[in-house]
Each structure stands twice: as C-alpha cells, then as structure tokens.
Write a protein that holds these residues in place. Structure first.
Motif, short mmCIF file in Angstrom:
data_model
loop_
_atom_site.label_atom_id
_atom_site.label_comp_id
_atom_site.label_asym_id
_atom_site.label_seq_id
_atom_site.Cartn_x
_atom_site.Cartn_y
_atom_site.Cartn_z
N HIS A 224 5.23 -5.11 -13.10
CA HIS A 224 4.69 -4.12 -14.05
C HIS A 224 3.30 -3.64 -13.64
CE1 HIS A 224 3.41 -8.13 -15.31
NE2 HIS A 224 2.36 -7.57 -15.88
N ALA A 225 2.74 -4.19 -12.54
CA ALA A 225 1.44 -3.71 -12.04
C ALA A 225 1.60 -2.28 -11.50
CB ALA A 225 0.91 -4.62 -10.95
N LYS A 226 0.54 -1.51 -11.57
CA LYS A 226 0.60 -0.14 -11.08
C LYS A 226 0.50 -0.09 -9.55
CE LYS A 226 -1.40 1.90 -15.26
NZ LYS A 226 -2.54 2.68 -15.80
N PHE A 227 -0.39 -0.92 -8.98
CA PHE A 227 -0.62 -0.90 -7.54
C PHE A 227 -0.73 -2.32 -7.01
CE2 PHE A 227 -2.59 2.97 -9.24
CZ PHE A 227 -2.03 3.94 -8.44
N PHE A 228 -0.51 -2.46 -5.72
CA PHE A 228 -0.83 -3.69 -5.01
C PHE A 228 -1.80 -3.34 -3.89
CE2 PHE A 228 2.29 -1.98 -2.13
CZ PHE A 228 1.88 -2.42 -0.87
N MET A 229 -2.61 -4.33 -3.50
CA MET A 229 -3.45 -4.16 -2.32
C MET A 229 -3.34 -5.43 -1.49
SD MET A 229 -7.48 -3.19 -1.92
CE MET A 229 -8.13 -2.62 -0.35
N LYS A 230 -2.82 -5.31 -0.28
CA LYS A 230 -2.76 -6.43 0.65
C LYS A 230 -4.06 -6.40 1.44
CE LYS A 230 -1.86 -8.18 4.92
NZ LYS A 230 -2.52 -7.84 6.21
N VAL A 231 -4.74 -7.56 1.50
CA VAL A 231 -6.06 -7.60 2.11
C VAL A 231 -6.29 -8.97 2.74
CG1 VAL A 231 -7.07 -8.21 -0.12
CG2 VAL A 231 -8.53 -7.23 1.64
N ASP A 232 -6.99 -9.01 3.86
CA ASP A 232 -7.33 -10.27 4.50
C ASP A 232 -8.54 -10.90 3.81
OD1 ASP A 232 -5.30 -9.86 6.27
OD2 ASP A 232 -6.58 -9.20 7.93
N ASP A 233 -8.72 -12.22 4.00
CA ASP A 233 -9.79 -12.92 3.29
C ASP A 233 -11.18 -12.66 3.88
OD1 ASP A 233 -9.78 -14.45 5.60
OD2 ASP A 233 -9.10 -16.29 4.64
N ASP A 234 -11.25 -11.95 5.03
CA ASP A 234 -12.54 -11.58 5.60
C ASP A 234 -12.79 -10.08 5.46
OD1 ASP A 234 -10.60 -10.82 7.39
OD2 ASP A 234 -11.64 -11.56 9.17
N VAL A 235 -12.29 -9.52 4.38
CA VAL A 235 -12.45 -8.09 4.08
C VAL A 235 -13.31 -7.94 2.82
CG1 VAL A 235 -11.24 -6.00 3.34
CG2 VAL A 235 -10.32 -7.38 5.21
N TRP A 236 -14.24 -7.03 2.90
CA TRP A 236 -15.03 -6.65 1.73
C TRP A 236 -14.33 -5.48 1.04
CZ3 TRP A 236 -18.41 -7.19 -1.97
CH2 TRP A 236 -18.96 -6.07 -2.59
N VAL A 237 -14.13 -5.56 -0.26
CA VAL A 237 -13.52 -4.49 -1.04
C VAL A 237 -14.52 -4.02 -2.09
CG1 VAL A 237 -11.63 -3.80 -2.58
CG2 VAL A 237 -11.20 -5.42 -0.71
N ASN A 238 -14.86 -2.75 -2.05
CA ASN A 238 -15.68 -2.15 -3.09
C ASN A 238 -14.72 -1.65 -4.17
OD1 ASN A 238 -17.19 -0.30 -4.71
ND2 ASN A 238 -18.71 -0.15 -3.07
N THR A 239 -14.56 -2.45 -5.22
CA THR A 239 -13.52 -2.16 -6.21
C THR A 239 -13.81 -0.88 -7.00
OG1 THR A 239 -14.64 -3.70 -7.73
CG2 THR A 239 -12.79 -4.55 -6.44
N ALA A 240 -15.10 -0.52 -7.16
CA ALA A 240 -15.42 0.73 -7.86
C ALA A 240 -14.94 1.92 -7.05
CB ALA A 240 -16.93 0.81 -8.11
N ASN A 241 -15.19 1.89 -5.74
CA ASN A 241 -14.72 2.98 -4.88
C ASN A 241 -13.20 2.98 -4.77
OD1 ASN A 241 -17.36 3.63 -4.47
ND2 ASN A 241 -17.49 2.80 -2.39
N LYS A 358 -20.36 3.70 0.61
CA LYS A 358 -19.17 4.56 0.66
C LYS A 358 -17.92 3.79 1.07
CE LYS A 358 -21.75 8.77 1.74
NZ LYS A 358 -21.98 9.85 2.75
N LEU A 359 -18.06 2.53 1.45
CA LEU A 359 -16.91 1.74 1.87
C LEU A 359 -15.94 1.48 0.73
CD1 LEU A 359 -18.76 -1.00 3.97
CD2 LEU A 359 -17.39 0.89 4.88
N ILE A 360 -14.66 1.44 1.05
CA ILE A 360 -13.64 0.93 0.13
C ILE A 360 -13.21 -0.46 0.60
CG2 ILE A 360 -11.29 1.20 -0.75
CD1 ILE A 360 -11.69 4.21 -0.62
N ALA A 361 -12.90 -0.58 1.88
CA ALA A 361 -12.53 -1.88 2.46
C ALA A 361 -13.07 -1.92 3.88
CB ALA A 361 -11.02 -2.06 2.46
N ALA A 362 -13.72 -3.03 4.23
CA ALA A 362 -14.32 -3.17 5.54
C ALA A 362 -13.96 -4.53 6.13
CB ALA A 362 -15.83 -3.03 5.45
#
Length: 378
Positions: A224-241, A358-362
C-alpha cells in the motif's frame, strides 16, 4: 613370522587412509535439522543441512549456461551452538570467462530467488487509521556495516521516526556463516525492528538476490506504499529534495524507475575487470537501467520486476539485472537530476555548499560526511 608382519604392514598402508577418508566424508555429509527460534518467534525453523564449505569455496561456486544450476553452499550459522549448521544459498560466481553458452534473454522459471526469511518484519508497514506510507526505503547493507546503519538511522532515515511515520525503512541482509555477526544482527533486530535476513549467502555476487528480496518483500508486505527507494547503506539521501522530485515525477514513476539512469553502457570485455563479461556468454548490449546505488519507483514497478524475475536469467550486476526485468515487464526509466555517483572524489570546501544542498542521493558518503550533510539540512 616376518611374512606375517609384512602382510599386516601392507594392510595398514592400504586400509588406514581409506578408513580416514570414509570417516571424514561421513562427518561432512551428516544431515541434521536445526531450529533457529527466538522469543519473538520470527526465525524460520527446520532447515536441513548437508556439508560445510569454506568461504573461499563458496565465493568460487559457478553457474553456467541456460540451466542456471543453483549452487547451494552450506556453512555454520548461529553463535549459541557451533554444532548447528544452517543451509546458505549462493548463486556463486558465474563462469563468464570460460562459458561458451550464451545467456538467454528469457527462460521458463529458470531463476528462483524466493528464499525464506530468517528474520522478517511482516508488520513494519502497518499503519494507523487514515495513515499512509509514502515511501519504503529498502537499504542494502552487510553484517559488518553497523556504524553505517546507525548513521543512517540517526540522520536521513530518522524521517521514519522508528517506522511509525508515513515513511518506513528496512535493512536487507543475506546470511553469514559467522556466528558472532549473526548474534549482533539478531540483537540489532530486537532493538530496532528494521532488519530482514534471507536464506542466501551475503556476498557481492548475490546483490541481485538481495535486491529482489527487498522488492518482493515491498510488493507483498508494503504494497500500500506509494513509492519504494532502493538505496545502499553508504548513500546520503536528502529526503526533502526527494519529496520534491516525487511530487514532480510521481506520475512517470508509476511506470518507470528513476535515478541516475543510463540508456547505453559499454559491456566490459577486459578479463581483469571486476565487471568483466565474456562476449561468448553475453554477446548483446546492456538494456537501459538506473545505477544501483539508489533508485526510486512506484510500488507497481517493484511488483512488475518481481513478477518477471523468475523468467529472467540471473545476472551478477544487480542494476543491469533490474534493467533486464524492466524491459521484460514493459517498464522504463526516468532519469532524475540530483543522483550522484562517485561523490567521494568531489572536493567539498564548505559543509553546506549549494551543490550539496541540491543532492537527492549521493554515493559513496561515509559516516563522517553523512553526519556533516545531515547538519547542513537541519
């Protein structure tokens, strides 16, 4: 008398090695049942066990050709009882150097990646009345990366509020023969309730299995979630962006995977490369795909990938494999700005520069820099 002694000596020389070999074989081949249970009852029981293989051997097991024979590697699992053994599955290392059998583009149920969970969180995406799950973060990790996981929990993934908000996160593991690491992650699971462990060897060559495990879990436990995001544990995610990008690209992401995406990539033919693929095994070009450090899509995209995976032959590069599945499912890619790879080589003169904001994921962003980035957005 001398003849008798010679005869006895000859018998010893001939039969003692044979007896030793047989005893060793029987010891290795001994089958037993184990039951890995805890006070929460979340550990799967009843795995039969055969022989134990060393880590080096498991890393060199191979799959060849269209049959895609599954190699099962078993080793010790569990810190409380060293005599217990838990079956570990391993896709192994494909014989891309020697294989002359081309990898088929499609097959009929040739790839089974649906392994049982050793640790599950079936209620992680449960919601209160009128609550929705906006994003489920599927975070790929390893047993020795506890500091990274803690940094993720304390920085960008804190948006989930210990999985009680409209955002949820879970860490994805395979299994390990190291009993001490197993016990650490079991305790981590009891503490945070954000751990999934599945019954295959946790290794680089099994990242495809780990990704499919997360996508399949999301498609069933968090559908029932709208989106998924697959991400590695050494990734920075700017959740606001990220939220801003999803508001802009949300409709496209119902049929596409978004991130740092490629429509054309050269297949590496250098045998010395980590990503070498022989022309005999794979004579084609890669499909369009999104680079595996981070990508995002609607839950329907996760369901589509999971659905076609059993008819899509294994490939050891998980992001390329997901590209094969997108193609098979009739889905596509949607490049999104703000996803940056190899950022470790980019000098940061200040802690909160505009390009950082400006990053979303790095990737890769290690613990000190992750905490620095977190300070920038507070």
């Amino acid at each position: 008398m001398r003849f008798q002694l010679k005869k006895i000596a000859l018998l010893i020389v001939l039969y003692v090695p044979f007896v030793c070999i047989m005893l060793t074989w029987c010891t290795i081949g001994d089958s037993q049942k184990i039951f890995a249970t805890t006070d929460t009852g979340r550990y799967v029981s009843g795995h039969s066990v055969r022989k134990s293989l060393t880590k080096d051997l498991m890393e060199n097991l191979t799959i060849q050709g269209q049959a895609m024979n599954k190699v099962k590697a078993e080793n010790r699992f569990g810190a409380d009882d060293r005599s217990r053994r838990l079956k570990l599955r391993d896709t192994g290392k494909e014989s891309l150097t020697d294989s002359v059998t081309p990898r088929p583009k499609r097959c009929n149920r040739c790839f089974n990646s649906d392994f049982p969970f050793l640790i599950d969180e079936p209620h992680l995406c449960s919601t209160q009345k009128d609550q929705t799950v906006e994003i489920i973060f599927l975070i790929v990790t390893s047993f020795k990366a506890r500091m990274r996981r803690d940094a993720v929990r304390q920085t960008w993934a804190s948006i989930t509020q210990n999985n009680t908000s409209s955002y949820r996160h879970v860490f994805l593991f395979g299994a390990t023969p190291d009993g001490a690491l197993v016990e650490i992650v079991r305790e981590e699971s009891r503490q945070f309730r954000d751990v999934l462990v599945s019954d295959f060897l946790d290794s680089y060559r099994n990242l495809t299995l780990k990704t499919l495990m997360g996508l399949r879990w999301a498609a069933t436990r968090c559908r029932h979630a709208k989106f998924f995001m697959k991400v590695d544990d050494d990734v920075w995610v700017n959740t606001a962006n990220l939220k801003t990008a999803l508001a802009r690209k949300g409709k496209a992401l119902q049929q596409n995977l978004g991130g740092m995406c490629r429509t054309w990539t050269t297949v590496i033919r250098d045998p010395k490369s980590k990503w070498y693929v022989s022309r005999e095994y794979f004579p084609y070009e890669y499909p369009s795909y999104c680079v595996g450090f981070a990508y995002v899509g609607g839950l329907g995209v996760a369901e589509g990938i999971a659905a076609v995976s059993q008819d899509t032959p294994f490939f050891f590069m998980e992001d390329v494999y997901v590209g094969f599945c997108l193609e098979a499912a009739g889905l596509g890619i949607a490049p999104i700005g703000g996803f940056h790879h190899n950022i470790a080589h980019v000098p940061m003169n200040g802690t909160c520069e505009p390009k950082t904001m400006k990053l979303i994921a790095a990737h890769p962003v290690y613990v000190p820099r992750m905490r620095m980035f977190w300070g920038c957005v507070q």
